[in-house]
Write an enzyme that holds these catalytic residues in place. Structure first.
Site, PDB file in Angstrom:
ATOM      1  N   SER A   8       0.805  -0.753  -0.038  1.00 44.64           N
ATOM      2  CA  SER A   8       0.339  -0.082  -0.317  1.00 44.64           C
ATOM      3  C   SER A   8       1.413   1.404  -0.119  1.00 44.64           C
ATOM      4  CB  SER A   8      -1.067  -0.041   1.068  1.00 44.64           C
ATOM      5  OG  SER A   8      -1.150   1.015   1.494  1.00 44.64           O
ATOM      6  N   HIS A  33      -1.323  -1.383  -4.227  1.00 44.71           N
ATOM      7  CA  HIS A  33      -2.514  -0.951  -3.943  1.00 44.71           C
ATOM      8  C   HIS A  33      -3.174   1.055  -3.225  1.00 44.71           C
ATOM      9  CE1 HIS A  33      -6.042  -1.727  -1.875  1.00 44.71           C
ATOM     10  NE2 HIS A  33      -5.744  -0.778  -0.236  1.00 44.71           N
ATOM     11  N   ASP A  35      -4.747   3.280  -2.000  1.00 43.14           N
ATOM     12  CA  ASP A  35      -6.145   4.368  -0.793  1.00 43.14           C
ATOM     13  C   ASP A  35      -6.165   5.128  -1.438  1.00 43.14           C
ATOM     14  OD1 ASP A  35      -6.502   1.461   0.716  1.00 43.14           O
ATOM     15  OD2 ASP A  35      -3.566   1.964   1.784  1.00 43.14           O
ATOM     16  N   MET A  37      -9.240   8.091   0.058  1.00 47.46           N
ATOM     17  CA  MET A  37      -9.768   8.972   1.811  1.00 47.46           C
ATOM     18  C   MET A  37     -10.513   9.865   1.343  1.00 47.46           C
ATOM     19  SD  MET A  37      -7.417   6.782   4.487  1.00 47.46           S
ATOM     20  CE  MET A  37      -6.573   5.172   4.306  1.00 47.46           C
ATOM     21  N   HIS A  66      -7.690   1.475  -4.190  1.00 50.29           N
ATOM     22  CA  HIS A  66      -9.319   0.903  -3.091  1.00 50.29           C
ATOM     23  C   HIS A  66     -10.149   2.142  -2.510  1.00 50.29           C
ATOM     24  CE1 HIS A  66      -9.158   0.058   1.676  1.00 50.29           C
ATOM     25  NE2 HIS A  66     -11.116  -0.484   1.683  1.00 50.29           N
ATOM     26  N   MET A  68     -12.091   4.524  -0.670  1.00 57.29           N
ATOM     27  CA  MET A  68     -13.115   4.297   0.343  1.00 57.29           C
ATOM     28  C   MET A  68     -13.639   5.887   1.022  1.00 57.29           C
ATOM     29  SD  MET A  68      -9.850   2.774   2.897  1.00 57.29           S
ATOM     30  CE  MET A  68      -9.030   3.246   1.675  1.00 57.29           C
ATOM     31  N   MET A 137     -11.761  -6.155   4.924  1.00 59.28           N
ATOM     32  CA  MET A 137     -10.570  -5.209   5.581  1.00 59.28           C
ATOM     33  C   MET A 137     -10.266  -5.534   7.098  1.00 59.28           C
ATOM     34  SD  MET A 137     -10.459  -2.261   3.611  1.00 59.28           S
ATOM     35  CE  MET A 137      -9.206  -2.072   5.382  1.00 59.28           C
ATOM     36  N   GLY A 142      -9.183   3.749   7.093  1.00 59.17           N
ATOM     37  CA  GLY A 142      -9.314   4.999   7.678  1.00 59.17           C
ATOM     38  C   GLY A 142      -7.548   5.022   7.744  1.00 59.17           C
ATOM     39  N   PHE A 143      -6.212   4.678   7.755  1.00 60.22           N
ATOM     40  CA  PHE A 143      -5.613   5.384   8.444  1.00 60.22           C
ATOM     41  C   PHE A 143      -4.412   3.445   7.863  1.00 60.22           C
ATOM     42  CE2 PHE A 143      -8.053   7.407  11.236  1.00 60.22           C
ATOM     43  CZ  PHE A 143      -7.729   8.838  10.675  1.00 60.22           C
ATOM     44  N   GLY A 144      -3.435   3.160   8.206  1.00 63.88           N
ATOM     45  CA  GLY A 144      -2.557   2.422   8.445  1.00 63.88           C
ATOM     46  C   GLY A 144      -1.617   2.115   9.751  1.00 63.88           C
ATOM     47  N   GLY A 145      -0.655   1.309   9.712  1.00 58.66           N
ATOM     48  CA  GLY A 145      -0.488   0.822  11.035  1.00 58.66           C
ATOM     49  C   GLY A 145      -1.269   0.397  11.818  1.00 58.66           C
ATOM     50  N   ASP A 175      -6.395  -6.432   3.903  1.00 57.59           N
ATOM     51  CA  ASP A 175      -6.053  -5.340   4.165  1.00 57.59           C
ATOM     52  C   ASP A 175      -6.439  -4.574   4.949  1.00 57.59           C
ATOM     53  OD1 ASP A 175      -5.570  -2.645   3.866  1.00 57.59           O
ATOM     54  OD2 ASP A 175      -6.973  -2.337   2.593  1.00 57.59           O
ATOM     55  N   GLY A 176      -5.243  -4.375   5.909  1.00 60.69           N
ATOM     56  CA  GLY A 176      -5.003  -3.578   7.743  1.00 60.69           C
ATOM     57  C   GLY A 176      -3.815  -4.622   8.012  1.00 60.69           C
ATOM     58  N   GLY A 177      -2.999  -4.271   8.893  1.00 63.47           N
ATOM     59  CA  GLY A 177      -2.531  -4.891   9.713  1.00 63.47           C
ATOM     60  C   GLY A 177      -1.767  -6.693   9.372  1.00 63.47           C
ATOM     61  N   GLY A 197       0.777  -1.863   4.227  1.00 65.43           N
ATOM     62  CA  GLY A 197       1.401  -1.364   3.982  1.00 65.43           C
ATOM     63  C   GLY A 197       2.609  -0.736   5.555  1.00 65.43           C
TER      64      GLY A 197
HETATM   65  C1  DX5 Z   1      -6.560   0.986   5.699  1.00 65.62           C
HETATM   66  C2  DX5 Z   1      -5.645   1.147   3.746  1.00 65.62           C
HETATM   67  C3  DX5 Z   1      -4.886   0.163   3.633  1.00 65.62           C
HETATM   68  C4  DX5 Z   1      -3.036   0.271   4.207  1.00 65.62           C
HETATM   69  C5  DX5 Z   1      -2.847  -0.601   5.089  1.00 65.62           C
HETATM   70  O1  DX5 Z   1      -7.694   2.189   5.745  1.00 65.62           O
HETATM   71  O2  DX5 Z   1      -7.082   0.041   3.056  1.00 65.62           O
HETATM   72  O3  DX5 Z   1      -4.720  -0.431   2.631  1.00 65.62           O
HETATM   73  O4  DX5 Z   1      -2.986   1.061   3.975  1.00 65.62           O
HETATM   74  O5  DX5 Z   1      -2.651  -0.378   5.781  1.00 65.62           O
HETATM   75  P1  DX5 Z   1      -1.368  -1.435   6.821  1.00 65.62           P
HETATM   76  O6  DX5 Z   1      -0.884  -2.830   5.940  1.00 65.62           O
HETATM   77  O7  DX5 Z   1      -0.300  -0.828   7.940  1.00 65.62           O
HETATM   78  O8  DX5 Z   1      -2.288  -1.910   7.574  1.00 65.62           O
HETATM   79 ZN    ZN Z   2      -6.257  -0.370   1.311  1.00 69.77          ZN
END
Ligand code: DX5
Ligand code: ZN
Length: 215
Positions: A8, A33, A35, A37, A66, A68, A137, A142-145, A175-177, A197
Protein backbone atom coordinates in the site's frame (compact mmCIF):
# COMPACT_ATOMS: atom_id res chain seq x y z
CA UNK A 1 -2.76 -20.05 -6.76
CA UNK A 2 0.23 -18.65 -4.87
CA UNK A 3 -0.82 -15.57 -2.95
CA UNK A 4 -0.11 -12.10 -4.28
CA UNK A 5 1.35 -9.09 -2.47
CA UNK A 6 -0.01 -5.57 -2.93
CA UNK A 7 2.09 -3.00 -1.04
CA UNK A 8 0.00 0.00 0.00
CA UNK A 9 1.55 3.26 -1.13
CA UNK A 10 -0.32 5.03 1.67
CA UNK A 11 2.76 4.21 3.76
CA UNK A 12 5.23 5.37 1.08
CA UNK A 13 7.27 8.56 1.41
CA UNK A 14 5.21 10.98 -0.70
CA UNK A 15 8.23 13.26 -1.10
CA UNK A 16 10.10 10.33 -2.63
CA UNK A 17 7.22 8.61 -4.36
CA UNK A 18 9.08 7.71 -7.54
CA UNK A 19 11.82 6.06 -5.49
CA UNK A 20 9.23 3.98 -3.62
CA UNK A 21 7.40 3.08 -6.86
CA UNK A 22 10.69 1.90 -8.35
CA UNK A 23 11.28 -0.21 -5.25
CA UNK A 24 7.90 -1.93 -5.76
CA UNK A 25 8.64 -2.35 -9.48
CA UNK A 26 11.85 -4.23 -8.84
CA UNK A 27 10.46 -6.25 -5.88
CA UNK A 28 8.41 -9.42 -6.07
CA UNK A 29 5.22 -7.44 -5.38
CA UNK A 30 2.33 -8.13 -7.74
CA UNK A 31 0.12 -5.03 -7.53
CA UNK A 32 0.24 -1.47 -6.25
CA UNK A 33 -2.47 -0.93 -3.61
CA UNK A 34 -3.72 2.65 -3.85
CA UNK A 35 -5.89 3.96 -0.98
CA UNK A 36 -8.25 6.83 -1.78
CA UNK A 37 -9.94 8.46 1.24
CA UNK A 38 -12.46 11.29 1.14
CA UNK A 39 -12.69 12.44 4.75
CA UNK A 40 -16.37 11.39 4.82
CA UNK A 41 -16.52 7.64 4.48
CA UNK A 42 -13.38 7.46 6.62
CA UNK A 43 -11.95 10.06 9.01
CA UNK A 44 -8.92 10.78 6.84
CA UNK A 45 -8.07 12.25 3.43
CA UNK A 46 -5.30 10.68 1.34
CA UNK A 47 -4.88 11.64 -2.32
CA UNK A 48 -6.80 11.66 -5.58
CA UNK A 49 -6.52 11.43 -9.35
CA UNK A 50 -3.48 13.66 -10.04
CA UNK A 51 -1.35 11.55 -7.69
CA UNK A 52 -2.68 8.28 -9.16
CA UNK A 53 -1.89 9.51 -12.69
CA UNK A 54 1.66 10.27 -11.56
CA UNK A 55 2.01 6.81 -10.00
CA UNK A 56 0.66 5.18 -13.18
CA UNK A 57 3.41 6.79 -15.26
CA UNK A 58 6.08 4.88 -13.37
CA UNK A 59 4.34 1.72 -12.12
CA UNK A 60 5.02 -1.45 -14.12
CA UNK A 61 2.40 -3.49 -12.22
CA UNK A 62 -1.40 -3.18 -11.99
CA UNK A 63 -2.96 -0.43 -9.86
CA UNK A 64 -5.37 -1.90 -7.29
CA UNK A 65 -7.37 1.17 -6.29
CA UNK A 66 -9.31 0.95 -3.01
CA UNK A 67 -11.96 3.67 -2.79
CA UNK A 68 -12.90 4.66 0.74
CA UNK A 69 -15.32 7.29 -0.52
CA UNK A 70 -19.08 7.84 -0.43
CA UNK A 71 -21.07 7.40 -3.64
CA UNK A 72 -18.13 6.17 -5.75
CA UNK A 73 -20.28 5.99 -8.94
CA UNK A 74 -19.57 9.71 -9.40
CA UNK A 75 -15.91 9.03 -10.20
CA UNK A 76 -15.72 5.61 -11.88
CA UNK A 77 -14.69 6.89 -15.36
CA UNK A 78 -12.24 9.30 -13.75
CA UNK A 79 -10.47 6.47 -11.93
CA UNK A 80 -10.23 4.52 -15.17
CA UNK A 81 -8.72 7.56 -16.84
CA UNK A 82 -6.04 8.04 -14.20
CA UNK A 83 -4.93 4.42 -14.45
CA UNK A 84 -6.89 2.07 -12.16
CA UNK A 85 -6.81 -1.57 -13.29
CA UNK A 86 -8.84 -2.93 -10.38
CA UNK A 87 -11.39 -0.64 -8.73
CA UNK A 88 -12.77 -1.60 -5.32
CA UNK A 89 -15.73 0.15 -3.71
CA UNK A 90 -17.12 -0.34 -0.22
CA UNK A 91 -20.39 -2.23 0.16
CA UNK A 92 -21.31 0.25 2.92
CA UNK A 93 -20.86 3.20 0.53
CA UNK A 94 -23.06 1.95 -2.33
CA UNK A 95 -26.85 1.96 -2.49
CA UNK A 96 -26.98 -0.04 -5.72
CA UNK A 97 -23.91 -2.21 -5.50
CA UNK A 98 -24.88 -4.50 -8.38
CA UNK A 99 -25.18 -1.49 -10.67
CA UNK A 100 -21.87 -0.07 -9.45
CA UNK A 101 -20.06 -3.33 -10.22
CA UNK A 102 -21.49 -3.41 -13.75
CA UNK A 103 -20.43 0.19 -14.26
CA UNK A 104 -16.83 -0.53 -13.19
CA UNK A 105 -16.66 -3.48 -15.58
CA UNK A 106 -18.21 -1.48 -18.42
CA UNK A 107 -15.43 1.04 -17.96
CA UNK A 108 -12.91 -1.75 -18.53
CA UNK A 109 -11.70 -2.42 -14.98
CA UNK A 110 -11.91 -5.39 -12.64
CA UNK A 111 -14.54 -4.77 -9.96
CA UNK A 112 -13.87 -5.29 -6.27
CA UNK A 113 -16.12 -4.94 -3.22
CA UNK A 114 -14.72 -4.21 0.25
CA UNK A 115 -16.45 -4.94 3.54
CA UNK A 116 -15.71 -3.24 6.85
CA UNK A 117 -15.11 -5.33 9.98
CA UNK A 118 -18.77 -5.02 11.04
CA UNK A 119 -20.20 -6.13 7.69
CA UNK A 120 -20.91 -9.85 7.23
CA UNK A 121 -19.60 -11.68 4.16
CA UNK A 122 -23.15 -12.91 3.49
CA UNK A 123 -24.30 -9.46 2.24
CA UNK A 124 -22.32 -10.18 -0.93
CA UNK A 125 -23.88 -13.55 -1.67
CA UNK A 126 -26.22 -12.28 -4.40
CA UNK A 127 -23.36 -10.61 -6.27
CA UNK A 128 -20.78 -13.36 -5.73
CA UNK A 129 -20.72 -14.04 -9.48
CA UNK A 130 -20.49 -10.39 -10.44
CA UNK A 131 -17.49 -9.23 -8.45
CA UNK A 132 -13.89 -10.01 -9.40
CA UNK A 133 -12.49 -9.34 -5.94
CA UNK A 134 -13.77 -9.38 -2.36
CA UNK A 135 -11.73 -7.22 0.01
CA UNK A 136 -11.98 -8.20 3.66
CA UNK A 137 -10.98 -5.20 5.77
CA UNK A 138 -9.04 -6.46 8.76
CA UNK A 139 -8.93 -2.99 10.38
CA UNK A 140 -11.44 -0.16 10.36
CA UNK A 141 -10.35 1.74 7.25
CA UNK A 142 -8.79 5.17 7.38
CA UNK A 143 -5.23 4.73 8.55
CA UNK A 144 -2.17 2.59 7.96
CA UNK A 145 -0.32 0.91 10.80
CA UNK A 146 -3.30 -0.40 12.81
CA UNK A 147 -3.57 -3.82 14.48
CA UNK A 148 -5.11 -6.78 12.67
CA UNK A 149 -8.59 -7.70 13.95
CA UNK A 150 -8.42 -11.45 14.66
CA UNK A 151 -12.08 -12.07 13.83
CA UNK A 152 -11.14 -11.30 10.19
CA UNK A 153 -9.64 -14.79 9.87
CA UNK A 154 -13.09 -16.34 10.24
CA UNK A 155 -14.47 -13.89 7.67
CA UNK A 156 -11.77 -14.85 5.18
CA UNK A 157 -12.74 -18.53 5.60
CA UNK A 158 -16.41 -17.61 5.21
CA UNK A 159 -15.60 -15.77 1.99
CA UNK A 160 -13.82 -18.84 0.67
CA UNK A 161 -16.72 -21.10 1.64
CA UNK A 162 -19.20 -18.74 -0.04
CA UNK A 163 -17.09 -18.67 -3.22
CA UNK A 164 -17.10 -22.47 -3.36
CA UNK A 165 -20.79 -22.79 -2.52
CA UNK A 166 -21.73 -20.31 -5.27
CA UNK A 167 -19.20 -21.59 -7.81
CA UNK A 168 -17.88 -18.01 -8.05
CA UNK A 169 -14.33 -16.99 -8.91
CA UNK A 170 -13.58 -13.71 -7.10
CA UNK A 171 -10.19 -13.37 -5.44
CA UNK A 172 -10.06 -12.71 -1.70
CA UNK A 173 -7.91 -9.75 -0.67
CA UNK A 174 -7.12 -8.84 2.94
CA UNK A 175 -6.22 -5.31 3.99
CA UNK A 176 -5.07 -3.92 7.33
CA UNK A 177 -2.48 -4.94 9.89
CA UNK A 178 -0.98 -7.72 7.76
CA UNK A 179 2.63 -8.37 8.79
CA UNK A 180 5.37 -10.98 8.79
CA UNK A 181 3.97 -12.16 12.14
CA UNK A 182 0.47 -13.01 10.91
CA UNK A 183 0.52 -13.34 7.11
CA UNK A 184 0.76 -17.14 7.20
CA UNK A 185 -2.49 -17.42 9.20
CA UNK A 186 -4.15 -15.00 6.76
CA UNK A 187 -3.09 -17.05 3.74
CA UNK A 188 -4.07 -20.32 5.44
CA UNK A 189 -7.53 -18.88 6.14
CA UNK A 190 -7.99 -18.35 2.38
CA UNK A 191 -6.51 -15.00 1.33
CA UNK A 192 -5.31 -14.75 -2.27
CA UNK A 193 -3.96 -11.19 -2.06
CA UNK A 194 -2.29 -9.53 0.93
CA UNK A 195 -2.15 -5.75 1.24
CA UNK A 196 0.77 -4.53 3.33
CA UNK A 197 1.57 -0.92 4.12
CA UNK A 198 3.41 -0.44 7.35
CA UNK A 199 4.86 -3.97 7.29
CA UNK A 200 6.70 -3.12 4.06
CA UNK A 201 7.53 0.57 4.32
CA UNK A 202 8.52 0.70 7.99
CA UNK A 203 11.27 -1.88 7.48
CA UNK A 204 14.89 -1.21 6.54
CA UNK A 205 14.65 -3.67 3.64
CA UNK A 206 11.23 -3.35 1.96
CA UNK A 207 12.22 -5.52 -1.03
CA UNK A 208 13.33 -8.28 1.36
CA UNK A 209 10.11 -7.95 3.38
CA UNK A 210 7.99 -8.30 0.25
CA UNK A 211 9.98 -11.40 -0.67
CA UNK A 212 9.42 -12.82 2.83
CA UNK A 213 5.66 -12.11 2.62
CA UNK A 214 5.53 -14.13 -0.62
CA UNK A 215 6.90 -17.29 0.98
C1 DX5 B 1 -6.50 1.27 5.57
C2 DX5 B 1 -6.07 1.08 4.14
C3 DX5 B 1 -4.97 0.12 4.03
C4 DX5 B 1 -3.70 0.54 4.72
C5 DX5 B 1 -3.03 -0.71 5.18
O1 DX5 B 1 -7.58 2.08 5.63
O2 DX5 B 1 -7.13 0.61 3.34
O3 DX5 B 1 -4.72 -0.26 2.69
O4 DX5 B 1 -2.83 1.25 3.89
O5 DX5 B 1 -1.94 -0.38 5.95
P1 DX5 B 1 -1.29 -1.37 6.98
O6 DX5 B 1 -0.79 -2.56 6.22
O7 DX5 B 1 -0.20 -0.55 7.57
O8 DX5 B 1 -2.35 -1.75 8.00
ZN1 ZN C 1 -6.62 -0.33 1.34
Amino acid sequence: MAHLIAPSILSADFANLQRDIDMINRSQADWFHVDVMDGLFVPNISFGMPVISAVKKHATKPLDVHLMIVDPDRYIPAFKKCGADILTVHAEACTHLHRTIQYIKQEGMKAGVAINPHTPVSVLREIAHDMDLLLVMSVNPGFGGQSFIERSLAKISEAKTMREACGASFVIEVDGGVSLNNYRKVVDAGADVLVAGNAVFATADPVGTIEALKK
